[in-house]
Scaffold this motif. Structure first.
Motif, mmCIF file in Angstrom:
data_model
loop_
_atom_site.group_PDB
_atom_site.id
_atom_site.type_symbol
_atom_site.label_atom_id
_atom_site.label_comp_id
_atom_site.label_asym_id
_atom_site.label_seq_id
_atom_site.Cartn_x
_atom_site.Cartn_y
_atom_site.Cartn_z
ATOM 1 N N LYS A 59 0.836 -1.202 0.000
ATOM 2 C CA LYS A 59 0.000 0.000 0.000
ATOM 3 C C LYS A 59 0.875 1.258 0.000
ATOM 4 N N GLN B 242 1.129 4.050 -3.000
ATOM 5 C CA GLN B 242 0.887 5.477 -2.786
ATOM 6 C C GLN B 242 2.092 6.305 -3.251
ATOM 7 N N GLU C 284 2.114 6.397 -7.006
ATOM 8 C CA GLU C 284 1.079 7.293 -7.515
ATOM 9 C C GLU C 284 1.533 8.750 -7.410
ATOM 10 N N LYS C 285 2.219 9.101 -6.322
ATOM 11 C CA LYS C 285 2.741 10.466 -6.178
ATOM 12 C C LYS C 285 3.810 10.755 -7.235
#
Length: 94
Positions: free
Chosen positions: A65, A69, A72-73
């Protein structure tokens, strides 16, 4: 077997053949008890390994996870950088 044991309990004299049988039964019971104890030990090891695997899976899911994240950033930042670069190129072209 129960009947035989009950019959032997009533005897005042136990024949040699019956004593041999009793010894064999006692030896079998000892072996069975050893097998039961080993099975219990193996079951405890298996349960411990299963619980450890569950903890590892939870840990890996948390890592996954966090990595997702972070990725994605990075993608968002790259898309922004690409947009800025395209705008600059478009400004230079005009």
């Amino acid at each position: 077997m129960k009947e035989r044991i009950e019959r032997l309990k009533k005897l005042t004299y136990i024949p040699q053949q019956e004593i041999v049988w009793l010894i064999e039964q006692a030896e079998l019971l000892v072996k069975q008890q050893e097998i039961i104890e080993e099975n219990k030990r193996q079951q405890e090891v298996t349960v411990h390994q299963f619980r450890q695997a569950q903890k590892d899976i939870q840990h890996l899911n948390g890592d996954r996870k966090r990595y997702k994240q972070a990725l994605e950033k990075i993608i968002t930042n790259l898309n922004f950088a690409i947009t800025v670069a395209q705008n600059e190129l478009d400004g230079d072209v005009k």
